[in-house]
Design a protein around this motif. Sequence first.
Motif, PDB file in Angstrom:
ATOM      1  N   GLY A 178       0.816  -1.207   0.000  1.00  0.00           N
ATOM      2  CA  GLY A 178       0.000   0.000   0.000  1.00  0.00           C
ATOM      3  C   GLY A 178       0.849   1.255   0.000  1.00  0.00           C
ATOM      4  N   PRO A 179       0.334   2.365   0.517  1.00  0.00           N
ATOM      5  CA  PRO A 179       1.109   3.617   0.546  1.00  0.00           C
ATOM      6  C   PRO A 179       2.420   3.498   1.325  1.00  0.00           C
ATOM      7  CG  PRO A 179      -1.204   4.062   0.950  1.00  0.00           C
ATOM      8  CD  PRO A 179      -1.055   2.574   0.973  1.00  0.00           C
ATOM      9  N   PRO A 186      -2.778  14.976  -3.749  1.00  0.00           N
ATOM     10  CA  PRO A 186      -3.055  13.553  -3.522  1.00  0.00           C
ATOM     11  C   PRO A 186      -3.517  13.300  -2.084  1.00  0.00           C
ATOM     12  CG  PRO A 186      -0.691  13.962  -3.596  1.00  0.00           C
ATOM     13  CD  PRO A 186      -1.351  15.235  -4.029  1.00  0.00           C
ATOM     14  N   THR A 187      -4.399  12.328  -1.929  1.00  0.00           N
ATOM     15  CA  THR A 187      -4.952  11.993  -0.617  1.00  0.00           C
ATOM     16  C   THR A 187      -4.615  10.547  -0.279  1.00  0.00           C
ATOM     17  OG1 THR A 187      -6.783  13.519  -0.970  1.00  0.00           O
ATOM     18  CG2 THR A 187      -7.039  11.883   0.786  1.00  0.00           C
ATOM     19  N   ILE A 188      -3.848  10.356   0.792  1.00  0.00           N
ATOM     20  CA  ILE A 188      -3.446   9.029   1.217  1.00  0.00           C
ATOM     21  C   ILE A 188      -4.506   8.448   2.138  1.00  0.00           C
ATOM     22  CG2 ILE A 188      -1.697   7.663   2.431  1.00  0.00           C
ATOM     23  CD1 ILE A 188      -0.696   8.810  -0.170  1.00  0.00           C
ATOM     24  N   GLY A 189      -4.955   7.219   1.836  1.00  0.00           N
ATOM     25  CA  GLY A 189      -5.910   6.543   2.705  1.00  0.00           C
ATOM     26  C   GLY A 189      -5.194   5.836   3.840  1.00  0.00           C
ATOM     27  N   GLU A 190      -5.539   4.579   4.076  1.00  0.00           N
ATOM     28  CA  GLU A 190      -4.848   3.809   5.120  1.00  0.00           C
ATOM     29  C   GLU A 190      -3.396   3.625   4.706  1.00  0.00           C
ATOM     30  OE1 GLU A 190      -5.186  -0.459   7.510  1.00  0.00           O
ATOM     31  OE2 GLU A 190      -6.596   0.047   5.895  1.00  0.00           O
ATOM     32  N   GLY A 203      -1.756   8.278  -3.647  1.00  0.00           N
ATOM     33  CA  GLY A 203      -2.684   9.329  -3.245  1.00  0.00           C
ATOM     34  C   GLY A 203      -3.612   9.770  -4.349  1.00  0.00           C
ATOM     35  N   THR A 204      -3.376   9.262  -5.578  1.00  0.00           N
ATOM     36  CA  THR A 204      -4.206   9.654  -6.724  1.00  0.00           C
ATOM     37  C   THR A 204      -5.172   8.549  -7.128  1.00  0.00           C
ATOM     38  OG1 THR A 204      -2.445  11.113  -7.538  1.00  0.00           O
ATOM     39  CG2 THR A 204      -4.145  10.464  -9.116  1.00  0.00           C
ATOM     40  N   LEU A 205      -4.668   7.304  -7.237  1.00  0.00           N
ATOM     41  CA  LEU A 205      -5.515   6.161  -7.574  1.00  0.00           C
ATOM     42  C   LEU A 205      -5.741   5.300  -6.339  1.00  0.00           C
ATOM     43  CD1 LEU A 205      -4.050   4.891 -10.994  1.00  0.00           C
ATOM     44  CD2 LEU A 205      -6.029   6.381 -10.625  1.00  0.00           C
ATOM     45  N   SER A 206      -6.805   4.543  -6.345  1.00  0.00           N
ATOM     46  CA  SER A 206      -7.013   3.571  -5.272  1.00  0.00           C
ATOM     47  C   SER A 206      -5.960   2.481  -5.365  1.00  0.00           C
ATOM     48  CB  SER A 206      -8.407   2.959  -5.380  1.00  0.00           C
ATOM     49  OG  SER A 206      -8.498   2.155  -6.545  1.00  0.00           O
ATOM     50  N   ILE A 207      -5.730   1.801  -4.260  1.00  0.00           N
ATOM     51  CA  ILE A 207      -4.707   0.750  -4.258  1.00  0.00           C
ATOM     52  C   ILE A 207      -5.106  -0.369  -5.214  1.00  0.00           C
ATOM     53  CG2 ILE A 207      -3.525  -0.969  -2.840  1.00  0.00           C
ATOM     54  CD1 ILE A 207      -2.723   1.955  -2.341  1.00  0.00           C
TER      55      ILE A 207
END
Length: 780
Positions: free
Chosen positions: A42-43, A183-187, A251-255
């Motif tokens: 992941g991120p 960009p937005t980072i999820g988990e 942060g741009t696309l879903s994992i």
Amino acid sequence: MSEADQELARDLGFLEAYTIGLGTMIGAGIFVLPSIAAQQAGPASMISFFAGGIVSLLAALSLSELATGMPKAGGSYYYVNRALGPFFGSIVGWGMWAGLTFASAFYMIGFGQYLLPGLGQYIGFLAGWGQIGITAAALVMAALLTAVNYYGVKETGSLQNVIVLTLVGLIVAFLALGIISGPTIGEFNPNGWPAVAATIGTVYVTFIGFEVIATSAEEIKNPSRNLPLAMIASVVTPTLMYVGVMFVSTGTLSIDALATSQIPVADVATEFMGSIGALAMIVGAVLATVSSANASILSAARVNFAMGRDRILVNWLNEVHKRFRTPYRAITATGIITLVLIAIGVGIGTLAEVASFMYLVTYALVHVTVVVLRRANPEAYDPAFEIPSILYPVVPIVGMFACLAVLVQMSVELVPAVLSLGPVELVLPVTPTPVGAIGTVLIAFGIGWYYLYAQDRALSESLVGEAIAPEPTAIANGEGRYRVVVPVANPETEQDLLRMAAASAHAHEDEQAEVIAVNVIEVPRQTSLSQDLTFEEERVERQQQLLDSARDIAADLDIGLQTRAIVGRDAGSIILDVIEEENADHVLLGWQGTRSRREHVLGSTIDPVIGRAPCDATLVKLGPEGGRGEGDIMVLAGKGPHAPVAARRAAEFVSAAAEDASLTLLNVQPPETDSDEDSSPTERGEAVIKELAERAGIQYMSYDTVVRVAEDTDQTIIDAAEEYDTICVGATRSGPISQAVFGSLPETIGAEVDRTVVMARGPEESPMSVRQALLRRLEV
């Protein structure tokens, strides 16, 4: 002449070395791995990239010391083999070759993904081919690169620099626009830290590029500065880029979307750069994967050569092609294995991990090698760069354990495994991974090869037993002299050129004059310099004969002589380096008398030497035998800045020649004009000649004065030149000239007059442009 007498030219500056490393490290990794890394960690995979960069930075520091201490082709293999012996040398040599081959296949699969699914979005006939099409594209390009390196295309080096700089620009634009897009980072760490640690091994293939710099260490200028700087820069630059790319991508696309993408960077770019931006990234990825694979194939061939040199590998594999002068068998073998790996369908993730595995084994042993060589301190080990005392032995110890930790994480999964052997079941505390199994087999192959083939043939022995007995070595200082550098390449002209150089040297006998005869064997970029030296027996023998003959000629001329036999890429640059290293006062070159019709004026070797040499430079076109720098010698007398240099050359020749040699100073004046001058053309010409004699410091000599009055000055000079055996003329131009080296008149005389023509100029002292200054600074 022994191999030890040969020199390998250092013709790679910082920028060239940096782009060599960066060209491999910024290839398929940055365009393909984001999907694989995001799926695994992941991120948090950006932490994996950062950790991989730290492991590589530690290895780069150790390799920098080793490469400046033993700058030989072969890189890590060479150092491990010399310090730890051929047992470990066999493991590392085969491991590096396998790692580079797996990496080449990885890059080619990445090429196929971006060429077909990527460009297929814009070019219809490239779409819809599926995995079979990707494999076919990878096979075709791998075969093409193998052929390019087999035939030795010279332009590949310059093309790689352009590709690397283009890629850096594309990635910087991607990062800048991506960060601006917010960009937005999820988990951040959905799979836990063990997954982050395991991902280090997956992505480590992206960091093996700086090893390519070490394999070229013996060709890098000022290695104490340029080599460690290039290595460190080629690690830090992509590390920061990779972390940034993962931040923007996750942060741009879903994992899920990122993990299933075959062209992840292009898909991410589509979100904030549009289709044009995505197309630019696709084209960049295609170029990057080709550049990376090309560099890996070349490096693999150089490792093969180093193993053959040490008799760990059969030398048959390293034969140089008689026509193309490339290690065609090693290149072909590397290409074939790469094609096999692609054809049998080894997964792109597995290719990356196996390459990483083999290089982590190599770097763990590299760290051990630094400690052994520091302790043993053999005579041949004299590093220009050393790991700073505050960091030693912390760097090699931490670096070794870091490599081992990643290897363990790659080799096993912390899940019990049950092995059934008939009625017996064996429970293992961990489960071996496919990558660990492949890596173990490759290491076992290296061990088996050592015992079955190399043990009784290998040349080197381990220094581990002597690591506790260091012995300091002494360094001798040379003595300053007046030095004349003479490149020699033709047995028919060698004697006359050396005699004319000796005449100049004898004029400075009070300064302990010396002539330096240089012969250069030029080698294509695809062949390592040592490799060409080993297999080009005919050219090396001819070089030896030329320099042996030079020694005999110098003995007859009663002049001190130093000979330098050099193997390198570009003769002009090499001669300039010799001039700088020897602090030469004068360089004298031969010329055939014909002008180039293409990019060079007088020739690809002559132009840079005459244009940039920081000392007196003399170009000689030899005429009929019997009057070469002897007999009746004429100087074209003028007011130009270099006319005194030509006059001094003529005076030196006359002083060293037989008693019947004569010196004439010729000046051509236009007819009477309506000017207010009281003097006649003849009187003006005589005044110019007298002034020239004083400027040249030859007024003490006996010379004849000839003044001719004519409308056509150039033709009059050419006609007059036919009456003498040797004509000396000074350059009419100063500074770096793009269209001419000496000026039109001197070069016309040299080309048209059927006599010995000597063109001379003083030291090149023109101010450098900003561009030249920056390039010079990078080459320091």
